[in-house]
Design an enzyme around this catalytic site. Structure first.
Site, PDB file in Angstrom:
ATOM      1  N   ASP A   1       0.886  -1.264  -0.154  1.00  0.00           N
ATOM      2  CA  ASP A   1       0.240   0.117   0.067  1.00  0.00           C
ATOM      3  C   ASP A   1       1.193   1.103  -0.017  1.00  0.00           C
ATOM      4  O   ASP A   1       2.013   1.186   0.230  1.00  0.00           O
ATOM      5  CB  ASP A   1      -0.575  -0.014   1.060  1.00  0.00           C
TER       6      ASP A   1
ATOM      7  N   HIS B   1       3.857  -2.101   3.251  1.00  0.00           N
ATOM      8  CA  HIS B   1       3.608  -0.769   2.551  1.00  0.00           C
ATOM      9  C   HIS B   1       5.306  -0.526   1.291  1.00  0.00           C
ATOM     10  O   HIS B   1       6.425  -0.367   2.221  1.00  0.00           O
ATOM     11  CB  HIS B   1       3.382   0.342   3.792  1.00  0.00           C
TER      12      HIS B   1
HETATM   13 ZN   LIG Z   1      -2.187   2.691   3.404  1.00  0.00          ZN
END
Ligand SMILES: [Zn+2]
Length: 197
Positions: free
Chosen positions: A7, A148
């Site tokens: 992400d 991430h």
């Molecule tokens: Zn996020």
């Protein structure tokens, strides 16, 4: 099968993940924010060319619970259109920032919500070894792993994670690939995993 998801990118670190994926013949899903896609268009195009999937993480990392339906449509569509313009790929999955959404989100966004079943907490630990250890200990068939690619320690974990998963017999697949083998996707549902039925 396991679906690694990244992400908040793309970022300057995304190529490290792509390099690892190509070494292990894997695919991953990148839930991107619209504000970053133009800047890192090369990584986005490379990801698509490799067979990776691009998902929607809103235009500016909005908390969808705080937005009207029209605003949800705006932050989702702007991102989808930007990705389509840059890569030609359609974006068919939504990962709401913070995992936060409400019932109307499905209708407004017009796509399924993809959450996760293994949260590495990589954004919090900022630790390569903790991220590797988490995935190695918790991996299971059908899992969706949250990471991430905005953080350097996370991308530095990619090679070891993929090496381990491959040697343990996992296929590294996109969310849509896994869904296709496990009952498909309903645009009005949220998913955390795709176990064999
Ligand atoms: Zn996020």
């Amino acid at each position: 099968m396991i679906a690694l998801t990244y992400d908040d990118g793309p970022s300057a670190y995304t190529p490290v993940v792509l390099d690892a994926l190509s070494r292990y013949d894997g695919h991953a899903t990148f839930f991107v924010v619209g504000t970053s896609v133009t800047r890192y268009a090369d990584s986005l195009r490379r990801a698509v060319a490799m067979g990776c999937e691009i998902g929607n993480h809103t235009y500016d990392h909005s908390n969808l619970k705080n937005l009207s339906n029209v605003q949800v449509q705006s932050v989702v569509n702007r991102t989808g259109q930007a990705v389509k313009d840059l890569t030609g790929a359609d974006v068919r999955l939504l990962r709401p920032p913070y995992g936060s959404y409400h019932g109307a989100t499905f209708t407004a966004a017009g796509m399924p919500v993809i959450l996760w079943s293994i949260d590495t907490l990589d954004w919090k630990t900022r630790s390569t070894s903790a991220t590797i250890q988490c995935v190695e200990q918790k991996a299971y068939d059908g899992a969706i792993v949250l990471m991430h690619d905005l953080h350097q320690p996370t991308v530095q974990a990619a090679d070891a994670i993929m090496k381990h998963l491959k040697s343990a017999g996992y296929q590294l697949v996109t969310v849509s690939e896994m869904a296709a083998y496990r009952g498909g996707l309903d645009a009005h549902k949220a998913y955390t995993q795709f176990r064999k039925s």
